[in-house]
Design a protein around this motif. Structure first.
Motif, mmCIF file in Angstrom:
data_model
loop_
_atom_site.group_PDB
_atom_site.id
_atom_site.type_symbol
_atom_site.label_atom_id
_atom_site.label_comp_id
_atom_site.label_asym_id
_atom_site.label_seq_id
_atom_site.Cartn_x
_atom_site.Cartn_y
_atom_site.Cartn_z
ATOM 1 N N GLU A 171 -1.263 37.464 5.179
ATOM 2 C CA GLU A 171 -0.525 37.920 3.999
ATOM 3 C C GLU A 171 0.733 37.099 3.752
ATOM 4 O O GLU A 171 1.241 37.049 2.630
ATOM 5 C CB GLU A 171 -0.159 39.398 4.177
ATOM 6 N N VAL A 172 1.263 36.474 4.798
ATOM 7 C CA VAL A 172 2.472 35.659 4.644
ATOM 8 C C VAL A 172 2.186 34.232 5.096
ATOM 9 O O VAL A 172 1.245 33.959 5.846
ATOM 10 C CB VAL A 172 3.657 36.242 5.443
ATOM 11 N N SER A 173 3.033 33.315 4.634
ATOM 12 C CA SER A 173 2.862 31.903 4.982
ATOM 13 C C SER A 173 3.368 31.614 6.385
ATOM 14 O O SER A 173 4.106 32.412 6.990
ATOM 15 C CB SER A 173 3.615 31.026 3.978
ATOM 16 N N SER A 174 3.002 30.451 6.891
ATOM 17 C CA SER A 174 3.506 30.024 8.201
ATOM 18 C C SER A 174 5.019 29.864 8.172
ATOM 19 O O SER A 174 5.707 30.175 9.155
ATOM 20 C CB SER A 174 2.834 28.713 8.617
ATOM 21 N N TYR A 175 5.571 29.363 7.053
ATOM 22 C CA TYR A 175 7.030 29.243 6.925
ATOM 23 C C TYR A 175 7.699 30.615 7.021
ATOM 24 O O TYR A 175 8.683 30.803 7.737
ATOM 25 C CB TYR A 175 7.404 28.607 5.577
ATOM 26 N N PHE A 176 7.151 31.582 6.275
ATOM 27 C CA PHE A 176 7.769 32.905 6.239
ATOM 28 C C PHE A 176 7.667 33.585 7.599
ATOM 29 O O PHE A 176 8.637 34.204 8.069
ATOM 30 C CB PHE A 176 7.115 33.759 5.160
ATOM 31 N N ALA A 177 6.517 33.476 8.232
ATOM 32 C CA ALA A 177 6.347 34.100 9.548
ATOM 33 C C ALA A 177 7.331 33.533 10.557
ATOM 34 O O ALA A 177 7.900 34.261 11.374
ATOM 35 C CB ALA A 177 4.909 33.900 10.030
ATOM 36 N N TRP A 178 7.550 32.225 10.500
ATOM 37 C CA TRP A 178 8.459 31.559 11.439
ATOM 38 C C TRP A 178 9.907 31.987 11.233
ATOM 39 O O TRP A 178 10.635 32.226 12.208
ATOM 40 C CB TRP A 178 8.292 30.050 11.263
ATOM 41 N N THR A 179 10.360 32.094 9.975
ATOM 42 C CA THR A 179 11.786 32.273 9.712
ATOM 43 C C THR A 179 12.204 33.717 9.480
ATOM 44 O O THR A 179 13.381 33.967 9.223
ATOM 45 C CB THR A 179 12.230 31.438 8.489
ATOM 46 N N PRO A 195 11.405 40.081 20.281
ATOM 47 C CA PRO A 195 11.176 39.835 18.860
ATOM 48 C C PRO A 195 10.723 41.077 18.112
ATOM 49 O O PRO A 195 9.933 41.876 18.611
ATOM 50 C CB PRO A 195 10.065 38.777 18.863
ATOM 51 N N GLY A 196 11.243 41.219 16.902
ATOM 52 C CA GLY A 196 10.758 42.258 16.009
ATOM 53 C C GLY A 196 9.660 41.708 15.130
ATOM 54 O O GLY A 196 9.398 40.501 15.102
ATOM 55 N N PRO A 197 8.994 42.560 14.357
ATOM 56 C CA PRO A 197 7.904 42.111 13.499
ATOM 57 C C PRO A 197 8.412 41.357 12.277
ATOM 58 O O PRO A 197 9.583 41.414 11.918
ATOM 59 C CB PRO A 197 7.213 43.412 13.089
ATOM 60 N N VAL A 198 7.496 40.650 11.624
ATOM 61 C CA VAL A 198 7.757 40.031 10.325
ATOM 62 C C VAL A 198 7.558 41.110 9.257
ATOM 63 O O VAL A 198 6.519 41.762 9.231
ATOM 64 C CB VAL A 198 6.796 38.845 10.082
ATOM 65 N N PRO A 199 8.535 41.327 8.360
ATOM 66 C CA PRO A 199 8.437 42.482 7.464
ATOM 67 C C PRO A 199 7.525 42.252 6.270
ATOM 68 O O PRO A 199 7.425 41.135 5.740
ATOM 69 C CB PRO A 199 9.879 42.654 6.988
ATOM 70 N N ALA A 200 6.873 43.317 5.836
ATOM 71 C CA ALA A 200 6.196 43.314 4.537
ATOM 72 C C ALA A 200 7.245 43.432 3.444
ATOM 73 O O ALA A 200 8.379 43.871 3.684
ATOM 74 C CB ALA A 200 5.213 44.483 4.458
ATOM 75 N N LEU A 201 6.908 42.997 2.245
ATOM 76 C CA LEU A 201 7.846 43.038 1.134
ATOM 77 C C LEU A 201 8.294 44.479 0.862
ATOM 78 O O LEU A 201 7.476 45.363 0.620
ATOM 79 C CB LEU A 201 7.201 42.456 -0.123
#
Length: 388
Positions: A53-61, A355-361
Motif C-alpha cells: 500500500e505504501v512505497s519503499s520511500y515512504f516505508a523507509w522514512t 521500531p513502531g509501524p508505518v502509519p496508514a493515511l
C-alpha cells in the motif's frame, strides 16, 4: 528510556528530506505526528508499490510515526493545528516558503502560537537569491551542486543511485534539531532552523570543490574507480567482480605478489600512487583476475592485507553475512503487511531501538484529536466538513 521520550514533533512534511529527519527523531524516542492532506496524503506514499500500500520511500522514512490528516486551507483544521502546535516541542516544515506563508505555518506565524518552539524550515535553494522560487528535487539539486557532472565515466554523466541531497538535508536537520533542543534546555529559548536542499548538498561537495579550486579543474569522471588513487575500483573475476582499494605502495606490492606479478611493483609506470593514476589505461589490463573466483580472490587479498570487497547487488543486502551475523534486521508492520528493515547503524548502551509501524493515511487522526480535547461529536463534525 530513550533520549527524546516526551518530545513531541509536529511535521508538515512530504517526500524524503524532512520525513527522513523526523524518522531519525522517532528512532530516538520522539513522538512524531505527521500532518498529511486528506486527499492522498504525502505524495511519497505512492512513488512505487514495492511495499504494498505504501512505497519503499515512504516505508523507509515513516517508521514509528502517527498520521493526522488536516486540510490546512480549512479554518477549522487550522484551529486543530494551532492547538496541536501549542503542545509541541518541535515543528518541521518542507512546504515551499510561499506556501508556508499562505497557510501561516511559517516560523513567524508558528512562534505566535508557542514562543519557545524549535522550528525547522527546509526549502529547495534558500532565501533570498535568484533560485528561491525554483522547484528543487533531489536529482535537480545533484545537478546544480556538481555531483551529476562529477559522477559517471568518460563522457557519460550519472545521477547518484540514491537520494543523496534528501539524505544530506535530513541528517543535518536532525542534528540541528537536537542541538536546538539542548539550547532550549539550557536557555529556555526556542530556535528557528533554516536549511536548503542545495546547501546540504554543497556541504557534501566540499572536497571536490576544494580539489577543483586547487588544481584548476574538476576531478575526471572514472566510473566506480577513484580519480586520484589506483588501483581503486572493481575488477572482473570468474563469477563477478572484486573492488580493490589499494591506497599506498606497500599494499600495491602485496597485490602484485597475490597476482603473481612481482615485476609490476617496480615498473616505473606503476611504482607510486600518482604514477599509477597517470598510467591507469596501461595499469588496468595488467590486473587480470578472471581466473579467480571472487571468494578465492577475497580470501587471498585478506591474507595479504590488501583492502578489497565483493561487488554485490543491493538485492542481496538483507542476506549479507555481516548483517545477518550481527542481527541487524528487524520486522516493521505496514498498513497492509510487514517489511524487513535494517536497524539504525548506531547502537547505544543507554537505550534500545524499538521500531513502531508505518502509519496508514489518517490512522491516528481521531486519537490525536481526542488527546487535544475534541469530543467524538466534534471530530465527526470536522470530518463532515472535510477539515480532517
Amino acid at each position: 528510556m530513550k533520549p527524546l521520550d516526551g518530545v513531541l514533533v509536529v511535521s508538515l512534511e512530504q517526500a524524503v528530506a524532512v520525513p527522513y529527519a523526523t524518522r531519525l527523531l522517532a528512532d530516538l524516542g520522539a513522538r512524531v505526528i505527521k500532518v498529511e492532506r486528506p486527499d492522498g496524503g504525502d505524495f511519497a506514499r505512492h512513488y512505487d508499490t514495492a511495499c504494498g500500500e505504501v512505497s519503499s520511500y515512504f516505508a523507509w522514512t515513516n517508521i514509528g510515526k502517527e498520521s493526522l490528516t488536516l486540510d490546512l486551507k480549512h479554518p477549522a483544521a487550522r484551529e486543530v493545528l494551532n492547538r496541536l502546535v501549542a503542545t509541541a516541542d518541535v515543528v518541521l516544515c518542507n512546504l515551499s516558503p510561499a506556501a508556508a506563508r499562505r497557510l501561516s505555518v511559517d516560523a513567524s506565524s508558528l512562534r505566535t502560537v508557542k514562543p519557545d518552539l524549535v522550528i525547522g524550515e527546509l526549502s529547495g535553494y534558500g532565501s533570498p537569491g535568484p533560485y528561491e522560487s525554483r522547484k528543487a528535487f533531489d536529482a535537480l539539486v545533484q545537478s546544480e551542486a556538481g555531483l551529476v557532472e562529477l559522477t559517471g565515466e568518460g563522457d557519460v554523466t550519472a545521477r547518484a543511485g540514491i537520494s543523496v541531497a534528501d539524505i544530506a538535508a535530513g541528517v543535518q536537520l536532525q542534528s540541528a534539531v537536537l542541538a536546538a533542543l539542548l539550547h532550549r534546555s539550557r536557555t529556555g529559548e526556542g530556535a528557528t532552523l533554516q536549511l536548503s536542499l542545495f546547501e546540504a548538498m554543497t556541504e557534501w561537495m566540499h572536497q571536490p570543490m576544494l580539489y577543483a579550486a586547487g588544481t584548476g579543474q574538476a576531478a575526471p569522471r572514472t566510473g566506480a574507480h577513484h580519480p586520484s588513487i589506483a588501483p581503486y575500483g572493481p575488477f572482473p573475476c570468474a563469477d563477478g567482480a572484486v573492488h580493490l582499494a589499494v591506497q599506498n605502495d606497500p599494499q600495491w606490492r602485496r597485490l602484485c605478489t597475490v597476482l603473481g606479478r612481482p615485476d609490476l611493483a617496480d615498473d616505473p609506470r606503476f611504482r607510486t600512487v600518482s604514477s599509477r593514476v597517470a598510467h591507469r589505461p596501461a595499469l588496468h589490463p595488467e590486473l587480470d583476475f578472471t581466473a579467480w573466483t571472487s571468494a578465492d580472490l577475497i580470501e587471498a587479498l585478506d591474507q595479504a592485507d590488501v583492502p578489497a570487497a565483493r561487488t554485490r547487488s543491493v538485492a542481496d543486502l538483507p542476506d549479507h553475512p555481516q548483517l545477518t551475523a550481527r542481527d541487524r534486521l528487524a520486522h516493521v508492520p505496514l498498513p497492509d503487511g510487514a517489511i524487513t528493515v535494517l536497524r539504525p547503524p548506531v547502537d547505544s548502551t543507554a537505550w534500545d531501538w524499538t521500531p513502531g509501524p508505518v502509519p496508514a493515511l489518517g490512522e491516528h487522526t481521531d486519537q490525536v484529536l481526542h488527546g487535544l480535547g475534541y469530543s467524538a461529536e466534534r471530530i465527526a463534525a470536522l470530518r463532515a466538513q472535510s477539515a480532517i
